[in-house]
Motif scaffolding. Structure first.
Motif, PDB file in Angstrom:
ATOM      1  N   THR A  16       0.815  -1.208   0.000  1.00  0.00           N
ATOM      2  CA  THR A  16       0.000   0.000   0.000  1.00  0.00           C
ATOM      3  C   THR A  16       0.855   1.268   0.000  1.00  0.00           C
ATOM      4  O   THR A  16       0.551   2.229  -0.707  1.00  0.00           O
ATOM      5  CB  THR A  16      -0.922   0.019   1.238  1.00  0.00           C
ATOM      6  N   TRP A  17       1.929   1.302   0.783  1.00  0.00           N
ATOM      7  CA  TRP A  17       2.673   2.553   1.000  1.00  0.00           C
ATOM      8  C   TRP A  17       3.910   2.739   0.114  1.00  0.00           C
ATOM      9  O   TRP A  17       4.392   3.866  -0.006  1.00  0.00           O
ATOM     10  CB  TRP A  17       3.084   2.674   2.468  1.00  0.00           C
ATOM     11  N   ILE A  18       4.440   1.735  -0.503  1.00  0.00           N
ATOM     12  CA  ILE A  18       5.634   1.897  -1.357  1.00  0.00           C
ATOM     13  C   ILE A  18       5.383   2.899  -2.480  1.00  0.00           C
ATOM     14  O   ILE A  18       6.236   3.747  -2.746  1.00  0.00           O
ATOM     15  CB  ILE A  18       6.128   0.530  -1.898  1.00  0.00           C
ATOM     16  N   LEU A  24       7.890  10.377  -2.335  1.00  0.00           N
ATOM     17  CA  LEU A  24       8.154  11.232  -1.183  1.00  0.00           C
ATOM     18  C   LEU A  24       9.659  11.293  -0.889  1.00  0.00           C
ATOM     19  O   LEU A  24      10.199  12.357  -0.588  1.00  0.00           O
ATOM     20  CB  LEU A  24       7.390  10.728   0.041  1.00  0.00           C
ATOM     21  N   GLY A  25      10.355  10.178  -1.011  1.00  0.00           N
ATOM     22  CA  GLY A  25      11.805  10.149  -0.822  1.00  0.00           C
ATOM     23  C   GLY A  25      12.526  10.969  -1.888  1.00  0.00           C
ATOM     24  O   GLY A  25      13.482  11.697  -1.602  1.00  0.00           O
ATOM     25  N   ILE A  26      12.061  10.866  -3.124  1.00  0.00           N
ATOM     26  CA  ILE A  26      12.653  11.630  -4.221  1.00  0.00           C
ATOM     27  C   ILE A  26      12.445  13.129  -3.992  1.00  0.00           C
ATOM     28  O   ILE A  26      13.365  13.940  -4.162  1.00  0.00           O
ATOM     29  CB  ILE A  26      12.058  11.183  -5.575  1.00  0.00           C
ATOM     30  N   LEU A  27      11.242  13.503  -3.574  1.00  0.00           N
ATOM     31  CA  LEU A  27      10.944  14.911  -3.299  1.00  0.00           C
ATOM     32  C   LEU A  27      11.808  15.439  -2.154  1.00  0.00           C
ATOM     33  O   LEU A  27      12.359  16.540  -2.244  1.00  0.00           O
ATOM     34  CB  LEU A  27       9.458  15.078  -2.969  1.00  0.00           C
ATOM     35  N   THR A  28      11.954  14.658  -1.104  1.00  0.00           N
ATOM     36  CA  THR A  28      12.793  15.072   0.031  1.00  0.00           C
ATOM     37  C   THR A  28      14.238  15.269  -0.415  1.00  0.00           C
ATOM     38  O   THR A  28      14.885  16.253  -0.047  1.00  0.00           O
ATOM     39  CB  THR A  28      12.714  14.026   1.161  1.00  0.00           C
TER      40      THR A  28
END
Length: 172
Positions: A16-18, A24-28
């Motif tokens: 569900t969350w991947i 989100l990791g790329i944006l951070t």
């Protein structure tokens, strides 16, 4: 709850969350890289500002009155930059006060710059040296002005150029 149910629920959570955590990791990472870039850019701009300020300080104390006037004009421009700190503006103001006192005293100068202005006036007491002295005093007065700086980083087209008459910038 046994281990089989736990692993099944964990797998469901990951599925569900991947898709959300990857972007989100790329944006951070992109945000952190952007702020690192901005910090480096600001440090590089400040370093270049300081190189110009060093030249202006050295030139303002020059024996050559024309070079001294150019140094004072540069310091006047640099003090209005957003890169100039309050300490930098105070340094420029103290330098201007010191040079102003030396010019007003008219003798026994400890500053080579003021001696250069007096030597020029003694060698050629005509309109050009009086204009040079007047322009130097205008630059000093401008450096002594308190007030808020204009807070800008780079000159824009149409910005006024420091008032240095052409006859002061021609050959030595």
């Amino acid at each position: 709850m046994d281990w089989g149910d736990f692993w099944e629920q964990a797998a469901q959570w990951v599925i569900t969350w991947i898709p959300v955590l990857g972007p989100l990791g790329i944006l951070t990472t992109a945000v952190v890289a952007y702020f690192g870039y901005r910090q480096k850019l600001e440090a590089d701009r400040r370093a270049q500002w300081w190189v110009r300020a060093q030249w202006g300080l050295e030139a303002s104390l020059s024996d050559d009155p024309r070079r001294s006037l150019a140094g004072l004009a540069l310091l006047n421009e640099l003090k209005t930059s957003s890169l100039a700190t309050a300490e930098d503006r105070e340094l420029f103001r103290l330098l201007a006060q010191s040079i102003r006192r030396e010019l007003a005293a008219g003798g026994g100068s400890s500053l080579p710059r003021a001696e250069g202005v007096r030597a020029l006036e003694a060698a050629a007491p005509h309109r050009a040296s009086a204009a040079l002295r007047e322009d130097t005093l205008k630059q000093l007065d401008s450096l002594l002005e308190p007030g808020d700086p204009r807070r800008r980083d780079t000159p824009r087209s149409g910005d006024p150029v420091p008032d240095i008459p052409a006859e002061h910038l021609q050959g030595r």
